[in-house]
Design a protein around this motif. Structure first.
Motif, short mmCIF file in Angstrom:
data_model
loop_
_atom_site.label_atom_id
_atom_site.label_comp_id
_atom_site.label_asym_id
_atom_site.label_seq_id
_atom_site.Cartn_x
_atom_site.Cartn_y
_atom_site.Cartn_z
N TYR A 185 -23.59 12.37 -4.70
CA TYR A 185 -24.43 13.15 -5.61
C TYR A 185 -25.86 12.63 -5.57
O TYR A 185 -26.10 11.42 -5.68
CB TYR A 185 -23.87 13.05 -7.03
N GLU A 186 -26.80 13.53 -5.40
CA GLU A 186 -28.21 13.17 -5.41
C GLU A 186 -28.72 13.24 -6.84
O GLU A 186 -29.17 14.28 -7.31
CB GLU A 186 -29.01 14.12 -4.50
N SER A 187 -28.64 12.13 -7.54
CA SER A 187 -29.06 12.10 -8.94
C SER A 187 -30.53 11.72 -9.06
O SER A 187 -30.98 10.76 -8.40
CB SER A 187 -28.22 11.09 -9.73
N PRO A 188 -31.29 12.42 -9.88
CA PRO A 188 -32.70 12.06 -10.07
C PRO A 188 -32.87 10.73 -10.82
O PRO A 188 -33.97 10.18 -10.85
CB PRO A 188 -33.25 13.23 -10.89
N THR A 189 -31.79 10.23 -11.43
CA THR A 189 -31.88 8.97 -12.18
C THR A 189 -31.29 7.78 -11.42
O THR A 189 -31.09 6.73 -12.00
CB THR A 189 -31.17 9.10 -13.54
N ARG A 190 -31.02 7.98 -10.13
CA ARG A 190 -30.43 6.89 -9.34
C ARG A 190 -31.36 5.68 -9.35
O ARG A 190 -32.57 5.80 -9.13
CB ARG A 190 -30.19 7.35 -7.91
N GLY A 191 -30.79 4.50 -9.61
CA GLY A 191 -31.57 3.28 -9.68
C GLY A 191 -32.28 3.08 -11.00
O GLY A 191 -32.93 2.05 -11.20
N PRO A 219 -28.31 19.70 -19.13
CA PRO A 219 -28.29 20.14 -17.73
C PRO A 219 -27.69 19.09 -16.78
O PRO A 219 -27.15 19.46 -15.73
CB PRO A 219 -29.78 20.37 -17.42
N ASP A 220 -27.80 17.80 -17.14
CA ASP A 220 -27.22 16.75 -16.30
C ASP A 220 -25.73 16.99 -16.09
O ASP A 220 -25.20 16.80 -14.98
CB ASP A 220 -27.40 15.38 -16.95
N ILE A 221 -25.05 17.40 -17.15
CA ILE A 221 -23.61 17.64 -17.08
C ILE A 221 -23.31 18.80 -16.15
O ILE A 221 -22.43 18.73 -15.28
CB ILE A 221 -23.03 17.90 -18.49
N HIS A 222 -24.04 19.88 -16.30
CA HIS A 222 -23.77 21.07 -15.49
C HIS A 222 -24.18 20.88 -14.04
O HIS A 222 -23.55 21.43 -13.13
CB HIS A 222 -24.45 22.28 -16.13
N ASP A 223 -25.22 20.09 -13.81
CA ASP A 223 -25.62 19.81 -12.43
C ASP A 223 -24.52 19.06 -11.67
O ASP A 223 -24.19 19.40 -10.54
CB ASP A 223 -26.92 18.99 -12.42
N ILE A 224 -23.97 18.03 -12.31
CA ILE A 224 -22.96 17.23 -11.60
C ILE A 224 -21.64 17.98 -11.51
O ILE A 224 -20.92 17.87 -10.52
CB ILE A 224 -22.79 15.84 -12.25
N LEU A 225 -21.32 18.81 -12.52
CA LEU A 225 -20.11 19.64 -12.41
C LEU A 225 -20.25 20.64 -11.27
O LEU A 225 -19.29 20.86 -10.51
CB LEU A 225 -19.86 20.38 -13.73
N SER A 226 -21.43 21.25 -11.13
CA SER A 226 -21.63 22.23 -10.06
C SER A 226 -21.52 21.60 -8.68
O SER A 226 -21.14 22.26 -7.72
CB SER A 226 -23.01 22.89 -10.22
N ALA A 227 -21.85 20.31 -8.59
CA ALA A 227 -21.79 19.62 -7.29
C ALA A 227 -20.39 19.10 -6.97
O ALA A 227 -20.16 18.60 -5.86
CB ALA A 227 -22.78 18.46 -7.30
#
Length: 529
Positions: free
Chosen positions: A240-246, A305-313
């Protein structure tokens, strides 16, 4: 220590290499045989561990350096496969691995993803605002301890197996029960054979056969002491390409009657959990015509939106659902029976909310190893195992209670926080101005103090030298009682106290054990106060 040599991945059908150790373990018990009472390198303490999970392998590694202990681990799976997701190792568990073996720790660290030095905490699931942050970094820094993080379970397993060497873990056989004679424990295996041992440790999980034998109760179902928690969890693991990685380690999104967790597990992979209050076996009866992803997107409609983004992926094949089971604190139940003891989930299975299930099993292993390393006579084994229980009882019960407390208060006590919104520079608008929303907002100022006491308790006590950190315990109990009372009002009555309140704060069983436990550590309590 005498160790046995066969490949780490081995089936029950492989012939064992000829060795004195194998003959010792596999030979039928000799009726009336004389076993020297003194424990020496020539007549080592024979320790059998039931189960090659994290706790069992940690114990075997902790005993590896002791010259007068010989270990065999029986594992029911015929071979080790790469299964199981990431496991969180908090600072207390990482510190223990460092104490057990610096090389083991170094190898774990190479595969580790640090999260304790990132931003972690609770977010308002509907408004996508931070509600309360967990400071995992400062308590670790203050004590010179490693940060909390995650490692893939197979990676951890491989490291622990490799350091044991060949033959310590024997696959394809599980411990089915035991009998005790005057001179030894007769360990019964699933093929009907029996082996002799001086010590048996049940590290065989929540459905433990060793515990069932010890307490003359079924390993599963009614009468086993294992209870459905009231919660089911959906879990997903994916690239998953998360914008909050790191930046963010894990985030808990709270809202009415459910919550969602997203955590960075390293190497561009993420894991999420959706916790829902449901009756048992809901997976079999609840219809999901749009699959798990569609079902959860509908359940969390309007949330971050964080929840729906990762669910969609997430693909359907990347989701699992399981009901959560745990056990009440075992203050009034046996942890040991003569030369037999329980470890980890077999004695204190807990909810996953604190990420302490595996960590507490590792603490068990550390304490058992210390007690057995100091044992010089076979007749002293029951005393050593009793000391293990005394050192671990209150701490493990407190963590059990905190884990259940976290589940229940987040789902049943929390709501969307009350908020006063200013519009057009002067117009005021109230959002969620009900009792539960106001209480959730009030808790916002209390929770950071509660978290501070909680993490201080976890990190200070990893050595298990004092069974009960009185100062931290009183703070936890005081804040916990206040939060419970607030949550009870939020749901409209005191019913919320019944299923988890006394258990979570350790009242009934825990306080029944305090006088016994504290009396054994009175010299240490003066240094705590």
């Amino acid at each position: 220590m005498g160790v046995l040599l066969v490949p780490a991945v081995v089936t029950a059908f492989l012939s064992p290499p000829p060795s004195r150790s194998w003959a010792r373990w596999r030979a039928p018990p000799r009726a009336g045989a004389t076993v020297p009472n003194e424990v020496t390198a020539e007549n080592p303490l024979r320790v059998v561990i039931a189960g090659a999970g994290v706790g069992g392998l940690a114990l075997a590694n902790a005993l590896r350096s002791c010259p007068h202990v010989e270990v065999t681990v029986f594992e029911k799976t015929s071979e080790f496969k790469r299964f199981g997701g990431p496991i969180q190792l908090a600072s207390n568990a990482m510190q223990i691995f460092k104490a057990i073996d610096g090389q083991v720790y170094a190898e774990i660290e190479k595969k580790f993803t640090w999260t304790g030095n990132l931003t972690n905490g609770i977010k308002d699931g509907l408004r996508d605002e931070w509600y309360a942050k967990f400071d995992l970094k400062s308590p670790a820094d203050a004590r010179g301890m490693p940060y909390t993080g995650v490692i893939e379970r197979p990676e951890l397993q491989d490291i622990l197996l490799r350091h044991l060497g060949q033959g310590v873990v024997l696959n394809g056989q599980a411990v089915a029960g035991y009998d005790q004679e005057a001179s030894e424990v007769l360990v019964e295996l699933t093929d009907g054979s029996r082996v002799g041992a001086d010590v048996l440790v049940g590290a065989d999980g929540i459905w433990s056969e060793v515990r069932a034998t010890m307490r003359s109760e079924p390993s599963r179902g009614e009468g086993s002491g294992v209870a459905y928690s009231g919660y089911t969890v959906f879990a997903g693991e994916l690239d998953y390409e998360s914008p909050t990685r790191g930046i963010q380690g894990y985030s808990v999104y709270i809202g009415p009657n459910q919550y969602f967790v997203i955590t960075d597990i390293g190497n561009g992979r993420y894991q999420w959990y959706a916790f829902l209050a449901r009756p048992p076996n809901s997976a079999e009866v609840e219809e999901k015509p749009d699959g798990n992803v569609g079902y959860l997107r509908a359940i969390f409609e309007g949330w971050s939106p964080d929840i729906h983004d990762i669910l969609s992926a997430t693909g359907e094949h990347e989701i699992e659902q399981r009901d959560l089971y745990d056990r009440p604190p075992s203050a009034l139940r046996s942890w040991s029976d003569g030369a037999v003891a329980l470890l980890g989930d077999s004695i204190h299975a807990m909810m996953p909310n604190l990420g302490q299930g595996g960590c507490q099993a590792i603490e068990d292993a550390f304490v058992i190893a210390q007690e057995l390393n100091a044992t010089t006579a076979r007749t002293r084994v029951p005393v050593a195992l009793k000391r293990y229980r005394d050192r671990r009882l209150v701490r493990s019960a407190t963590v059990q209670g905190l884990s259940r407390f976290a589940s229940d208060i987040i789902i049943r006590g929390f709501d969307t926080p009350f908020k006063l919104v200013v519009e057009d520079g002067k117009k005021l608008r109230f959002e969620n101005a009900n009792y539960a929303g106001i209480v959730t907002r009030l808790m916002q100022g209390i929770l950071p103090l509660f978290f501070m006491a909680q993490f201080n308790f976890l990190y200070d006590g990893w050595r298990n030298e004092v069974a009960f950190d009185l100062k931290a315990g009183l703070i936890i109990a005081s804040f916990g009682a206040l939060l419970l009372l607030l949550a009870a009002g939020a749901v409209g009555d005191l019913a919320i106290l019944l299923p988890f309140g006394l258990e979570s704060l350790g009242a009934t069983e825990l306080f029944a054990s305090l006088s016994e436990t504290i009396s054994s550590v009175l010299p240490s309590i003066d240094s705590v106060l």
